[in-house]
Design a protein around this motif. Structure first.
Motif, mmCIF file in Angstrom:
data_model
loop_
_atom_site.group_PDB
_atom_site.id
_atom_site.type_symbol
_atom_site.label_atom_id
_atom_site.label_comp_id
_atom_site.label_asym_id
_atom_site.label_seq_id
_atom_site.Cartn_x
_atom_site.Cartn_y
_atom_site.Cartn_z
ATOM 1 N N GLY A 99 0.766 -1.229 0.000
ATOM 2 C CA GLY A 99 0.000 0.000 0.000
ATOM 3 C C GLY A 99 0.801 1.285 0.000
ATOM 4 N N ILE A 100 2.123 1.194 -0.082
ATOM 5 C CA ILE A 100 2.912 2.425 -0.085
ATOM 6 C C ILE A 100 2.779 3.093 -1.457
ATOM 7 C CG2 ILE A 100 5.088 1.339 -0.773
ATOM 8 C CD1 ILE A 100 6.434 3.313 1.242
ATOM 9 N N ASP A 101 2.673 4.388 -1.452
ATOM 10 C CA ASP A 101 2.481 5.170 -2.669
ATOM 11 C C ASP A 101 3.717 5.085 -3.569
ATOM 12 O OD1 ASP A 101 2.600 8.174 -4.004
ATOM 13 O OD2 ASP A 101 0.575 7.338 -3.838
ATOM 14 N N VAL A 102 3.498 4.936 -4.864
ATOM 15 C CA VAL A 102 4.591 4.815 -5.825
ATOM 16 C C VAL A 102 5.477 6.054 -5.817
ATOM 17 C CG1 VAL A 102 5.143 4.554 -8.277
ATOM 18 C CG2 VAL A 102 3.287 3.227 -7.278
ATOM 19 N N SER A 103 4.892 7.227 -5.669
ATOM 20 C CA SER A 103 5.702 8.454 -5.647
ATOM 21 C C SER A 103 6.650 8.459 -4.449
ATOM 22 C CB SER A 103 4.818 9.696 -5.638
ATOM 23 O OG SER A 103 4.071 9.777 -4.440
ATOM 24 N N GLN A 104 6.217 7.881 -3.335
ATOM 25 C CA GLN A 104 7.093 7.801 -2.165
ATOM 26 C C GLN A 104 8.247 6.843 -2.433
ATOM 27 O OE1 GLN A 104 6.812 9.804 0.652
ATOM 28 N NE2 GLN A 104 8.852 9.029 0.944
ATOM 29 N N LEU A 105 7.974 5.731 -3.113
ATOM 30 C CA LEU A 105 9.052 4.798 -3.481
ATOM 31 C C LEU A 105 10.076 5.493 -4.374
ATOM 32 C CD1 LEU A 105 7.169 1.454 -4.207
ATOM 33 C CD2 LEU A 105 8.749 1.930 -2.340
ATOM 34 N N GLU A 106 9.599 6.298 -5.301
ATOM 35 C CA GLU A 106 10.507 7.025 -6.189
ATOM 36 C C GLU A 106 11.380 7.994 -5.398
ATOM 37 O OE1 GLU A 106 7.755 8.725 -8.958
ATOM 38 O OE2 GLU A 106 7.550 6.846 -10.090
ATOM 39 N N LYS A 107 10.809 8.655 -4.386
ATOM 40 C CA LYS A 107 11.598 9.558 -3.535
ATOM 41 C C LYS A 107 12.664 8.785 -2.775
ATOM 42 C CE LYS A 107 8.045 13.046 -2.774
ATOM 43 N NZ LYS A 107 7.154 13.679 -1.796
ATOM 44 N N PHE A 108 12.305 7.623 -2.243
ATOM 45 C CA PHE A 108 13.272 6.792 -1.526
ATOM 46 C C PHE A 108 14.401 6.360 -2.461
ATOM 47 C CE2 PHE A 108 9.815 5.295 1.641
ATOM 48 C CZ PHE A 108 10.097 6.351 2.496
ATOM 49 N N GLU A 109 14.045 5.943 -3.690
ATOM 50 C CA GLU A 109 15.058 5.529 -4.659
ATOM 51 C C GLU A 109 15.988 6.684 -5.001
ATOM 52 O OE1 GLU A 109 12.819 3.892 -7.920
ATOM 53 O OE2 GLU A 109 12.506 1.982 -6.886
ATOM 54 N N GLN A 110 15.434 7.874 -5.171
ATOM 55 C CA GLN A 110 16.262 9.042 -5.461
ATOM 56 C C GLN A 110 17.188 9.347 -4.295
ATOM 57 O OE1 GLN A 110 16.471 10.612 -8.458
ATOM 58 N NE2 GLN A 110 18.228 11.608 -7.503
ATOM 59 N N HIS A 111 16.686 9.212 -3.080
ATOM 60 C CA HIS A 111 17.534 9.433 -1.903
ATOM 61 C C HIS A 111 18.693 8.450 -1.881
ATOM 62 C CE1 HIS A 111 18.725 8.759 2.319
ATOM 63 N NE2 HIS A 111 18.699 10.080 2.349
#
Length: 116
Positions: A99-111
Motif C-alpha cells: 500500500g505504499i504510494d509509488v511516488s514515495q518509493l521514487e523519492k526513496f530511490e532518489q535518496h
C-alpha cells in the motif's frame, strides 16, 4: 529496497518540530496519534490535581538508510544539547509492506542514488 518503521513519542508541544525535522530529511507520510504515558515517576500535582502531559505518537515508514538519519534528527528535538529526554524514538525493521504510494518509493530511490 529495505524499509523500517520509525516510532517517535514526543510531547505535544514538540510535535510540529519533530515533524518538520523528519520532513526536512525526506519523510513522506507521517501518521500522528494522541497518547498518554504512564511513567515510573510520580505524577505532578497542582492544587491537588494531577497532570499527565499529552503525548503524540508519530509513525513513519522509511527506507532503512533514511530512518537512522531521521531518528537522529528527532532525537535532537527531544534531547536538545544533551538535556534529559522529553520523549522516545526508535525504529523497527519491516519484513512485508503493502500500500505504499509509488511516488514515495521514487523519492526513496532518489535518496539512495543521492547518497551513493
Amino acid at each position: 529496497m529495505k524499509f523500517s518503521v520509525l516510532v517517535a513519542i514526543v510531547p505535544e508541544e514538540l510535535e510540529q518540530e519533530a515533524i518538520d525535522a523528519a520532513r526536512e530529511l525526506g519523510a513522506g507520510g507521517i501518521t500522528v496519534m494522541s497518547g498518554r504515558g504512564i511513567s515510573n515517576n510520580q505524577k505532578k500535582s497542582f492544587f491537588g490535581l494531577t497532570y499527565d502531559g499529552s503525548q503524540q505518537v508519530l509513525l513513519m515508514v522509511l527506507e532503512k538508510g533514511l530512518s537512522l538519519q531521521i531518528l537522529k534528527a528527532v532525537q535532537h528535538v527531544i534531547m536538545p544539547d544533551g538535556e534529559d529526554s522529553k520523549g522516545l524514538v526508535f525504529t523497527l525493521p519491516l519484513e512485508h509492506l503493502g500500500g505504499i504510494d509509488v511516488s514515495q518509493l521514487e523519492k526513496f530511490e532518489q535518496h539512495l542514488k543521492d547518497t551513493l
